[in-house]
Write a protein that holds these residues in place. Structure first.
Motif, mmCIF file in Angstrom:
data_model
loop_
_atom_site.group_PDB
_atom_site.id
_atom_site.type_symbol
_atom_site.label_atom_id
_atom_site.label_comp_id
_atom_site.label_asym_id
_atom_site.label_seq_id
_atom_site.Cartn_x
_atom_site.Cartn_y
_atom_site.Cartn_z
ATOM 1 N N UNK A 131 34.253 25.096 70.585
ATOM 2 C CA UNK A 131 33.827 26.093 71.776
ATOM 3 C C UNK A 131 32.446 25.675 72.270
ATOM 4 N N UNK A 132 32.587 25.361 73.523
ATOM 5 C CA UNK A 132 31.432 24.937 74.510
ATOM 6 C C UNK A 132 30.852 26.119 75.427
ATOM 7 N N UNK A 133 29.559 26.470 74.915
ATOM 8 C CA UNK A 133 29.267 27.447 75.930
ATOM 9 C C UNK A 133 28.155 26.926 76.864
ATOM 10 N N UNK A 134 28.276 27.288 78.104
ATOM 11 C CA UNK A 134 27.422 26.775 79.349
ATOM 12 C C UNK A 134 26.165 27.700 79.592
ATOM 13 N N UNK A 135 24.988 27.463 79.175
ATOM 14 C CA UNK A 135 23.821 28.450 79.528
ATOM 15 C C UNK A 135 22.911 27.943 80.669
ATOM 16 N N UNK A 136 22.369 28.777 81.519
ATOM 17 C CA UNK A 136 21.595 28.366 82.510
ATOM 18 C C UNK A 136 19.952 28.558 82.074
ATOM 19 N N UNK A 137 19.567 27.228 81.892
ATOM 20 C CA UNK A 137 18.150 27.132 81.079
ATOM 21 C C UNK A 137 17.043 27.023 82.319
ATOM 22 N N UNK A 138 17.494 27.006 83.606
ATOM 23 C CA UNK A 138 16.800 26.674 84.799
ATOM 24 C C UNK A 138 16.333 28.133 85.604
ATOM 25 N N UNK A 139 17.381 28.968 85.430
ATOM 26 C CA UNK A 139 17.247 30.256 86.201
ATOM 27 C C UNK A 139 17.656 29.920 87.520
ATOM 28 N N UNK A 140 18.903 29.288 87.740
ATOM 29 C CA UNK A 140 19.545 29.045 89.111
ATOM 30 C C UNK A 140 20.041 30.061 89.777
ATOM 31 N N UNK A 141 20.512 30.983 89.092
ATOM 32 C CA UNK A 141 20.817 32.452 89.535
ATOM 33 C C UNK A 141 22.045 32.398 90.378
ATOM 34 N N UNK A 142 21.504 32.341 91.921
ATOM 35 C CA UNK A 142 23.025 32.191 92.564
ATOM 36 C C UNK A 142 23.945 30.972 92.499
ATOM 37 N N UNK A 143 23.277 29.934 91.812
ATOM 38 C CA UNK A 143 23.849 28.529 91.931
ATOM 39 C C UNK A 143 24.601 28.317 90.547
ATOM 40 N N UNK A 144 24.342 29.415 89.542
ATOM 41 C CA UNK A 144 24.962 29.189 88.336
ATOM 42 C C UNK A 144 26.452 29.134 88.359
ATOM 43 N N UNK A 145 27.451 30.143 89.369
ATOM 44 C CA UNK A 145 28.791 29.819 89.133
ATOM 45 C C UNK A 145 29.241 28.380 89.592
ATOM 46 N N UNK A 146 28.415 28.072 90.619
ATOM 47 C CA UNK A 146 28.695 26.642 91.143
ATOM 48 C C UNK A 146 28.559 25.404 89.954
ATOM 49 N N UNK A 147 27.350 25.554 89.368
ATOM 50 C CA UNK A 147 26.978 24.381 88.451
ATOM 51 C C UNK A 147 28.003 24.625 87.090
ATOM 52 N N UNK A 148 28.275 25.872 86.856
ATOM 53 C CA UNK A 148 29.251 26.242 85.416
ATOM 54 C C UNK A 148 30.687 25.808 85.974
ATOM 55 N N UNK A 149 31.135 25.770 87.137
ATOM 56 C CA UNK A 149 32.434 25.184 87.541
ATOM 57 C C UNK A 149 32.333 23.682 87.375
ATOM 58 N N UNK A 150 31.273 22.966 87.796
ATOM 59 C CA UNK A 150 31.172 21.652 87.675
ATOM 60 C C UNK A 150 31.154 21.202 86.263
ATOM 61 N N UNK A 151 30.269 21.736 85.363
ATOM 62 C CA UNK A 151 30.500 21.308 84.118
ATOM 63 C C UNK A 151 31.812 21.567 83.420
ATOM 64 N N UNK A 152 32.475 22.727 83.756
ATOM 65 C CA UNK A 152 33.790 22.905 83.136
ATOM 66 C C UNK A 152 34.723 21.808 83.498
ATOM 67 N N UNK A 153 34.556 21.551 84.744
ATOM 68 C CA UNK A 153 35.563 20.603 85.388
ATOM 69 C C UNK A 153 35.361 19.266 84.631
ATOM 70 N N UNK A 154 34.080 18.960 84.438
ATOM 71 C CA UNK A 154 33.916 17.537 83.951
ATOM 72 C C UNK A 154 34.420 17.604 82.272
ATOM 73 N N UNK A 155 34.104 18.597 81.813
ATOM 74 C CA UNK A 155 34.530 18.673 80.329
ATOM 75 C C UNK A 155 35.788 18.697 80.234
ATOM 76 N N UNK A 156 36.575 19.297 81.071
ATOM 77 C CA UNK A 156 37.978 19.351 81.151
ATOM 78 C C UNK A 156 38.590 17.558 81.433
ATOM 79 N N UNK A 157 37.971 17.074 82.341
ATOM 80 C CA UNK A 157 38.597 15.927 82.327
ATOM 81 C C UNK A 157 38.129 14.937 81.430
ATOM 82 N N UNK A 158 37.014 14.970 80.850
ATOM 83 C CA UNK A 158 36.797 13.830 79.779
ATOM 84 C C UNK A 158 37.586 14.289 78.480
ATOM 85 N N UNK A 159 37.651 15.445 78.266
ATOM 86 C CA UNK A 159 38.176 15.870 76.804
ATOM 87 C C UNK A 159 39.667 15.966 76.791
#
Length: 340
Positions: A131-159
């Motif tokens: 289980x990989x949990x994605x955490x906002x440690x920069x406080x990007x607020x409105x961009x958190x959904x965008x960044x979360x989707x990017x990370x999830x997509x890359x994790x999926x592609x690699x794994x």
């Protein structure tokens, strides 16, 4: 007066190769480059420089500029899917030789934390399920959904080649049917509006394949000596090694590494000296390992190898490699080909 957090946003921490790929992705969807880069502080020269890095502030401005231009809310996940192993630099190639699926997942998380430090990740495992949990440690607020989707997509592609199923959970809503998301990752589950953003995936038990038609280069894993294993007991040495591996080229200096670790160059040198090594020794050792793997296992031109490893020209690379191994790069490549 600027606070420490504001100053941290101005430190170059993200390789420009990610921004370059993102801009190309947006261009493929009909968005003009000048529109994406407007008022972001990111220039064409930076995107074209293989050694350039962007600050968190520039990355945020770039993503915020592009976010409202994305007409499909799945676009960020799709971009993440384009971030395969080669997109993540030399460590991505080293991962190819990792035959243990559990170790592979751990390496993916470890590298993304260092090479793409826009979000943090928490890794948990129960049996063969990760289980990989994605955490906002920069406080990007409105961009958190965008960044979360990017990370999830890359994790999926690699794994996806070592995991049999993925369950994605997003702590924000979606306005489109789940079946549209499942077209991006067939057979996977998507859930929105959850308490946390995470992906759960059971391992298939299969080793990661050592060849991939989409790879420009194919590199086996780096073999570490007993001395290196002893040094890895020191946390600072491990962090420095990870940072060097992620970007061993010209920007890889004592000063830049110290800044990434938020310590002074003097303190960094003291830590490494206490562990019985030095920045120069670690960097040369890593460059030698990757150079040898490139020479033996790929047909990458010597000029390209020297550039990737931070040498100003091929002659400098040849001289350094001879001092490390007693052989020239050409000798090693010819010997490897003669055995095939």
């Amino acid at each position: 007066m600027e606070t420490s957090s504001e100053l941290a946003l101005e430190v170059p921490i993200v390789s420009a190769r990610y921004a370059r790929r993102f801009v190309r992705f947006m261009e493929s969807r009909g968005v003009k480059r000048h529109t994406i880069l407007a008022n972001t502080g990111v220039t064409d020269e930076m995107l074209d420089n293989p050694d350039a890095s962007l600050s968190m502030h520039q990355v945020v401005d770039l993503l915020r500029q592009a976010d409202w231009l994305m007409t499909d809310e799945r676009a960020a996940f799709e971009f993440g899917q384009q971030l395969d192993l080669p997109s993540h630099g030399l460590l991505g190639f080293a991962v190819l030789g990792q035959e243990n699926p559990r170790r592979l997942i751990s390496m993916i998380v470890q590298y993304l934390r260092v090479g793409l430090p826009l979000m943090d990740m928490e890794l948990e495992s129960t049996g063969s399920t990760f289980r990989i949990r994605v955490v906002d440690n920069w406080g990007v607020d409105d961009l958190r959904p965008c960044l979360t989707k990017i990370y999830m997509g890359s994790i999926y592609r690699i794994s996806c080649q070592v995991c049999s199923h993925f369950s994605f959970q997003f702590d924000f809503p979606s306005s489109i049917p789940i079946k549209h998301w499942q077209r991006l990752a067939p057979g996977c589950e998507f859930e929105f509006g959850t308490e946390v953003a995470q992906v759960t995936m059971p391992l298939s038990g299969l080793p990661f394949p050592k060849s991939d038609a989409n790879l420009e280069f194919l590199v086996a894993r780096t073999q570490h000596s007993r001395r290196q294993k002893r040094l890895e007991a020191d946390e600072t040495v491990m962090q420095v090694r990870d940072l060097i591996i992620s970007q061993p080229g010209r920007p890889c200096t004592t000063e830049n590494i110290a800044r990434r670790l938020e310590i002074s160059p003097r303190t960094l040198r003291q830590h490494l000296s206490g562990a019985g090594t030095s920045f120069r020794e670690l960097r040369n050792d890593i460059r030698e390992s990757f150079a040898t793997l490139y020479l033996k296992d790929t047909n990458v031109p010597l000029e390209s190898i020297s550039e990737k490893l931070g040498f100003s020209d091929q002659a400098g690379f040849t001289k350094a490699y001879r001092s490390w191994t007693g052989q020239t790069p050409g000798d090693v490549r010819r010997q490897a080909r003669s055995k095939k």
